[in-house]
Design a protein around this motif. Structure first.
Motif, PDB file in Angstrom:
ATOM      1  N   UNK A 197       6.105  -6.321  19.856  1.00 62.47           N
ATOM      2  CA  UNK A 197       5.444  -7.548  20.540  1.00 62.47           C
ATOM      3  C   UNK A 197       4.189  -7.633  19.770  1.00 62.47           C
ATOM      4  N   UNK A 198       3.616  -6.842  19.234  1.00 56.13           N
ATOM      5  CA  UNK A 198       2.254  -7.114  18.306  1.00 56.13           C
ATOM      6  C   UNK A 198       2.546  -7.962  17.109  1.00 56.13           C
ATOM      7  N   UNK A 199       3.683  -7.302  16.598  1.00 61.16           N
ATOM      8  CA  UNK A 199       4.262  -7.818  15.299  1.00 61.16           C
ATOM      9  C   UNK A 199       4.740  -9.180  15.378  1.00 61.16           C
ATOM     10  N   UNK A 200       5.508  -9.507  16.223  1.00 64.60           N
ATOM     11  CA  UNK A 200       6.040 -10.862  16.773  1.00 64.60           C
ATOM     12  C   UNK A 200       4.901 -11.814  16.966  1.00 64.60           C
ATOM     13  N   UNK A 201       3.878 -11.487  17.754  1.00 63.42           N
ATOM     14  CA  UNK A 201       2.873 -12.193  18.284  1.00 63.42           C
ATOM     15  C   UNK A 201       1.926 -12.534  17.071  1.00 63.42           C
ATOM     16  N   UNK A 202       1.890 -11.998  15.950  1.00 64.87           N
ATOM     17  CA  UNK A 202       0.954 -12.239  14.947  1.00 64.87           C
ATOM     18  C   UNK A 202       1.494 -13.199  14.010  1.00 64.87           C
ATOM     19  N   UNK A 203       2.992 -13.125  13.981  1.00 68.32           N
ATOM     20  CA  UNK A 203       3.598 -14.024  13.040  1.00 68.32           C
ATOM     21  C   UNK A 203       4.628 -14.938  13.367  1.00 68.32           C
ATOM     22  N   UNK A 204       5.393 -14.630  14.459  1.00 72.82           N
ATOM     23  CA  UNK A 204       6.138 -15.574  15.362  1.00 72.82           C
ATOM     24  C   UNK A 204       6.112 -15.532  16.700  1.00 72.82           C
ATOM     25  N   UNK A 205       5.057 -16.093  17.338  1.00 69.47           N
ATOM     26  CA  UNK A 205       4.521 -16.212  18.785  1.00 69.47           C
ATOM     27  C   UNK A 205       5.815 -16.908  19.542  1.00 69.47           C
ATOM     28  N   UNK A 264      10.860 -14.435  24.558  1.00 69.52           N
ATOM     29  CA  UNK A 264      12.010 -13.846  24.694  1.00 69.52           C
ATOM     30  C   UNK A 264      12.278 -12.444  24.768  1.00 69.52           C
ATOM     31  N   UNK A 265      11.139 -11.546  24.599  1.00 69.43           N
ATOM     32  CA  UNK A 265      11.080 -10.099  24.551  1.00 69.43           C
ATOM     33  C   UNK A 265      11.159  -9.853  26.141  1.00 69.43           C
ATOM     34  N   UNK A 306      -1.240 -13.411  38.362  1.00 68.09           N
ATOM     35  CA  UNK A 306      -0.720 -12.303  38.724  1.00 68.09           C
ATOM     36  C   UNK A 306       0.530 -11.990  37.737  1.00 68.09           C
ATOM     37  N   UNK A 307       0.898 -13.038  37.041  1.00 67.40           N
ATOM     38  CA  UNK A 307       2.137 -12.810  36.303  1.00 67.40           C
ATOM     39  C   UNK A 307       1.884 -11.461  35.184  1.00 67.40           C
ATOM     40  N   UNK A 308       2.851 -10.885  34.637  1.00 68.27           N
ATOM     41  CA  UNK A 308       2.726  -9.920  33.867  1.00 68.27           C
ATOM     42  C   UNK A 308       2.059 -10.577  32.562  1.00 68.27           C
ATOM     43  N   UNK A 309       0.821  -9.613  31.983  1.00 60.95           N
ATOM     44  CA  UNK A 309       0.309 -10.124  30.966  1.00 60.95           C
ATOM     45  C   UNK A 309       0.806  -9.588  29.567  1.00 60.95           C
ATOM     46  N   UNK A 310       1.670  -8.731  29.529  1.00 60.41           N
ATOM     47  CA  UNK A 310       2.211  -8.057  28.394  1.00 60.41           C
ATOM     48  C   UNK A 310       2.319  -9.002  27.407  1.00 60.41           C
ATOM     49  N   UNK A 311       3.134 -10.064  27.485  1.00 64.23           N
ATOM     50  CA  UNK A 311       3.326 -11.031  26.329  1.00 64.23           C
ATOM     51  C   UNK A 311       2.180 -11.684  25.895  1.00 64.23           C
ATOM     52  N   UNK A 312       1.328 -12.088  26.682  1.00 60.54           N
ATOM     53  CA  UNK A 312       0.063 -12.684  26.206  1.00 60.54           C
ATOM     54  C   UNK A 312      -0.945 -11.653  25.517  1.00 60.54           C
ATOM     55  N   UNK A 313      -0.937 -10.417  25.891  1.00 64.48           N
ATOM     56  CA  UNK A 313      -1.587  -9.668  24.927  1.00 64.48           C
ATOM     57  C   UNK A 313      -1.073  -9.193  23.817  1.00 64.48           C
ATOM     58  N   UNK A 314       0.456  -9.380  23.861  1.00 67.55           N
ATOM     59  CA  UNK A 314       1.037  -9.242  22.421  1.00 67.55           C
ATOM     60  C   UNK A 314       0.721 -10.457  21.619  1.00 67.55           C
ATOM     61  N   UNK A 352       2.618 -19.138  23.721  1.00 67.40           N
ATOM     62  CA  UNK A 352       3.069 -18.235  24.599  1.00 67.40           C
ATOM     63  C   UNK A 352       2.873 -18.714  26.039  1.00 67.40           C
ATOM     64  N   UNK A 353       1.895 -19.426  26.085  1.00 65.28           N
ATOM     65  CA  UNK A 353       1.689 -20.014  27.462  1.00 65.28           C
ATOM     66  C   UNK A 353       2.355 -20.740  27.889  1.00 65.28           C
ATOM     67  N   UNK A 354       3.141 -21.385  26.870  1.00 64.24           N
ATOM     68  CA  UNK A 354       4.145 -22.599  27.356  1.00 64.24           C
ATOM     69  C   UNK A 354       5.457 -21.980  27.571  1.00 64.24           C
ATOM     70  N   UNK A 355       5.816 -21.094  26.578  1.00 59.54           N
ATOM     71  CA  UNK A 355       7.216 -20.442  26.565  1.00 59.54           C
ATOM     72  C   UNK A 355       7.459 -19.376  27.327  1.00 59.54           C
ATOM     73  N   UNK A 356       6.402 -18.663  27.613  1.00 65.05           N
ATOM     74  CA  UNK A 356       6.502 -17.261  28.484  1.00 65.05           C
ATOM     75  C   UNK A 356       5.994 -17.784  30.065  1.00 65.05           C
ATOM     76  N   UNK A 357       5.205 -18.456  30.168  1.00 60.58           N
ATOM     77  CA  UNK A 357       4.513 -18.521  31.239  1.00 60.58           C
ATOM     78  C   UNK A 357       4.626 -19.865  31.912  1.00 60.58           C
ATOM     79  N   UNK A 358       5.438 -20.837  31.276  1.00 59.27           N
ATOM     80  CA  UNK A 358       6.115 -21.989  31.790  1.00 59.27           C
ATOM     81  C   UNK A 358       5.067 -23.232  32.195  1.00 59.27           C
TER      82      UNK A 358
END
Length: 373
Positions: free
Chosen positions: A141-149, A154-155, A211-219, A276-282
């Motif tokens: 997640x960190x690797x994709x978050x850095x270069x291909x957010x 989709x993770x 309350x949504x899962x913050x994993x992808x945001x932190x990534x 990521x706010x748009x793609x993961x959190x709608x």
């Protein structure tokens, strides 16, 4: 340098002086002048030898710097012991010299610390490429978050608690550590502003997720933090913060490249967060952009307001006393803001800009709920 007492004035017959006390004061003053010049000469040699090592990195230059440093400290101690209680010929104030010397002493250790942190980031990259095993999901997640957010959304959310912790803990540790290394572990004022900015930004975007899962945001936020850390640590890994600032002030082309890349990485944080706010959190695009602007405006407004409340001159003085980048006497003689021509109201203007950015971001996000499928 010869002792002035061995010169013509000291050799003259005391009986030829109208006032024996005046003769003694005169020769004592010459002694003081010679001693002080010898001490300052030792300091100059130490500084130049350190700069030579920063420039070349040679073992001979390093050894010469250490020998010169010992000579300076010995000469300084002799000067203080001899004139420390003398009211007519007071000891020189070596505070500025010692501040610089103390930080220079830490350059080799800081360089090794930077290399160690780069090694840790390399481990994260390798784990991210593999994507399996302990910490594999967090590293991926960190690797994709850095270069291909745009691919982070989709993770799949990891089931392992360790991945959920590591995805924010590793970037946080690296971020704090690289700032400590950059400041020789000696500038808490600098840490307050830089790390405070990161913390406030992260807090705001975390509140956005709710309350949504913050994993992808932190990534994404953590991945960009690691990306920016790589740039700084690469600059520190050579010969520490001393080399960083030596190159910054003496290599215009290198400085331009570094500032350009660093600013691009700074802007990339906001782009990646909005994605990521748009793609993961709608969130709709406008809402994602608006809330990202809000997250950027909050730290700008609050930290600028803090500096304005403390006073720009005082804040810069504290910062410079800890970083030792500008002449130590600036704030005590002319004032840093006066000498450098910095408007005293600059923090207030920045605070207003932060408040405006926050307001604009909130306005963009109002009434813009999640996207419909």
């Amino acid at each position: 340098m010869n002792d002035p007492r061995e010169g013509p004035d000291a050799a003259t017959d005391p009986a030829t002086w109208r006032d024996a006390g005046l003769r003694e004061h005169f020769t004592s003053t010459l002694d003081y002048q010679v001693n002080l010049f010898e001490t300052l000469g030792a300091y100059r040699t130490m500084v130049l030898r350190h700069a030579q090592w920063l420039d070349t990195g040679s073992a001979a230059a390093y050894d010469g710097w250490r020998v010169a440093e010992t000579a300076y400290r010995d000469a300084r101690d002799v000067h203080r012991q001899r004139y420390g209680t003398d009211l007519d010929l007071p000891a020189y104030n070596f505070t500025a010299a010692d501040l610089g010397a103390q930080r220079a002493d830490r350059d080799p250790a800081m360089a090794w610390a930077a290399r160690g942190l780069l090694g840790l980031i390399l481990v994260v990259v390798l784990l991210g490429v593999r994507g399996r095993g302990f910490g594999g999901a967090a590293a991926r997640g960190l690797l994709l978050g850095a270069v291909r957010p745009w691919r982070v959304g989709a993770l799949p959310a990891p089931q392992s608690r360790s991945d959920r912790v590591l995805v924010w803990l590793v970037p946080a540790v690296v971020l704090v550590a690289n700032r400590l290394v950059f400041t020789w572990f000696a500038a808490p004022a600098h840490l307050l502003v830089t790390l405070g900015g990161w913390a406030l930004f992260a807090l705001v975007v975390r509140l956005v997720v709710g309350r949504r899962d913050p994993f992808h945001l932190w990534a994404v936020v953590g991945g960009v933090a690691l990306l920016r850390s790589v740039l700084l640590l690469a600059a520190l890994a050579g010969r520490g913060p001393g080399k960083y600032w030596f190159a910054f002030w003496t290599a215009p082309a290198l400085r331009t490249v570094y500032v350009t890349v660093a600013f691009a990485a700074f802007c990339w944080l906001f782009v990646a967060t909005a994605v990521v706010l748009r793609d993961r959190y709608g969130l709709r695009r406008r809402s994602a952009v608006g809330l990202t602007l809000t997250a950027a405006g909050v730290p700008l407004g609050l930290l600028s307001g803090l500096v304005a409340a403390v006073g720009l001159e005082r804040a810069l003085t504290v910062w410079n006393d800890q970083m030792a980048l500008l002449p130590w006497g600036l704030s005590r003689i002319l004032g840093i803001t006066v000498y450098l021509g910095i408007p005293a109201g600059l923090p207030g203007y920045a605070a207003v800009a932060g408040a405006a950015l926050t307001a604009v971001g909130l306005l963009l996000s109002i009434g813009r709920g999640p996207r419909t499928a």
